[in-house]
Design an enzyme around this catalytic site. Sequence first.
Site, PDB file in Angstrom:
ATOM      1  N   THR A   1       0.835  -1.205   0.000  1.00  0.00           N
ATOM      2  CA  THR A   1       0.000   0.000   0.000  1.00  0.00           C
ATOM      3  C   THR A   1       0.866   1.250   0.000  1.00  0.00           C
ATOM      4  OG1 THR A   1      -1.713  -1.170   1.244  1.00  0.00           O
ATOM      5  CG2 THR A   1      -1.805   1.233   1.238  1.00  0.00           C
ATOM      6  N   THR A   2       1.862   1.279   0.887  1.00  0.00           N
ATOM      7  CA  THR A   2       2.736   2.439   1.009  1.00  0.00           C
ATOM      8  C   THR A   2       3.589   2.629  -0.237  1.00  0.00           C
ATOM      9  OG1 THR A   2       2.811   1.978   3.382  1.00  0.00           O
ATOM     10  CG2 THR A   2       4.392   3.571   2.541  1.00  0.00           C
TER      11      THR A   2
ATOM     12  N   TYR B   1     -13.013  -4.378  -3.447  1.00  0.00           N
ATOM     13  CA  TYR B   1     -14.093  -3.948  -4.339  1.00  0.00           C
ATOM     14  C   TYR B   1     -15.121  -5.058  -4.568  1.00  0.00           C
ATOM     15  CZ  TYR B   1     -16.848  -1.765  -7.924  1.00  0.00           C
ATOM     16  OH  TYR B   1     -17.907  -1.258  -8.625  1.00  0.00           O
TER      17      TYR B   1
ATOM     18  N   TYR C   1      -2.691 -10.245   4.164  1.00  0.00           N
ATOM     19  CA  TYR C   1      -2.785  -8.842   4.571  1.00  0.00           C
ATOM     20  C   TYR C   1      -4.248  -8.511   4.789  1.00  0.00           C
ATOM     21  CZ  TYR C   1      -2.086  -3.716   4.111  1.00  0.00           C
ATOM     22  OH  TYR C   1      -2.061  -2.351   4.304  1.00  0.00           O
TER      23      TYR C   1
ATOM     24  N   ARG D   1      -9.543  -0.562   4.056  1.00  0.00           N
ATOM     25  CA  ARG D   1      -9.268  -0.257   2.652  1.00  0.00           C
ATOM     26  C   ARG D   1     -10.019  -1.173   1.694  1.00  0.00           C
ATOM     27  NH1 ARG D   1      -4.962   2.996   0.935  1.00  0.00           N
ATOM     28  NH2 ARG D   1      -3.694   3.831   2.610  1.00  0.00           N
TER      29      ARG D   1
ATOM     30  N   LYS E   1      -0.467 -10.032   8.240  1.00  0.00           N
ATOM     31  CA  LYS E   1      -0.320  -8.625   8.605  1.00  0.00           C
ATOM     32  C   LYS E   1      -1.709  -8.151   8.999  1.00  0.00           C
ATOM     33  CE  LYS E   1       0.749  -4.023   6.819  1.00  0.00           C
ATOM     34  NZ  LYS E   1       1.148  -3.199   5.634  1.00  0.00           N
TER      35      LYS E   1
ATOM     36  N   ILE F   1       4.917  -4.686  10.020  1.00  0.00           N
ATOM     37  CA  ILE F   1       5.155  -4.207   8.657  1.00  0.00           C
ATOM     38  C   ILE F   1       4.731  -2.752   8.682  1.00  0.00           C
ATOM     39  CG2 ILE F   1       4.649  -4.531   6.208  1.00  0.00           C
ATOM     40  CD1 ILE F   1       4.130  -7.482   6.810  1.00  0.00           C
TER      41      ILE F   1
END
Length: 297
Positions: free
Chosen positions: A49-50, A112, A138, A143, A166, A208
């Site tokens: 993501t980052t 989504y 994850y 999100r 994570k 993380i």
Amino acid sequence: MRTKSIFTGSCCAIVTPFDKNGDINFDALKEIIEFQIEGKTDCICACGTTGEASTMNDAEHLEAIKFIVDTVNGRIPVIAGTGSNDTRHGLALCKEACNLGVDGLLVVTPYYNKTSQRGLIHHYTTLADSVDKPIIIYNVPGRTGCNITPATLKVLADHPNIAGIKEASGNMAQVVEMMSLCEDKIDFYSGCDEINVPIASIGGKGAISVLANVAPLQTHNMMTSAISGDYKTAAKLQLEALDLINSLFCEVNPIPVKEAMNILGFNAGGTRLPLYEMAPENVERLRNSMKNYGIVK
């Protein structure tokens, strides 16, 4: 027999620097990687993501992973973000990343279109059955709109190629239940910097981390202290970092952390649309937090 741990300690969810044209700035990325290794970061997570993988096409996504693997050159483990809301697409990315020499794969829950809990089991099992590198699940429902339940994780934890999770739900009660159900079958990593130490204190193997981008040594020390049982030191480091952590998330990640890297002197550039530059008042807030934390003058 379960896969051994990929890493223990602090894994930097590394930013992907962009140049003025919005392309990957590989010179700046090399500098950031070396800064991480000098700061004793225990692992690097590429294109999560980052790292803005969601706005990369497959070619540049894989090019960034390859560059990070080659630059790290075996000094610490490298995990690649290879998740997708399309299982076939995710599997293709996973296989390509494995061929590039990563040590593990970070696979976000489908977003989504989402899926059922049964669908999650089949999604992750399909991936884990098809690759030769361990997978870290994850879970970031804020999100994706898709949460892995403790009961589902218990099933997935039995797969020998699923090495960890994570956990970024921010729900400590859920993390506790997950750990209770899964026992020691998989590793738990914090995905929320504000609860790195709390998760480590109940058996987590590390974090993380977004914070690690700007404070690699401090984050490494925080996690090493917590994992070794020195909770007094770990708690002190966690609380000292809280204001900076809050500032790093005062707008959508990774907008603030890229601005913070620029403040530190790295040419991280901006973010790709639809992510947009920080509001001036938030830049000032971030800069003050960095000053108070002692990483800029």
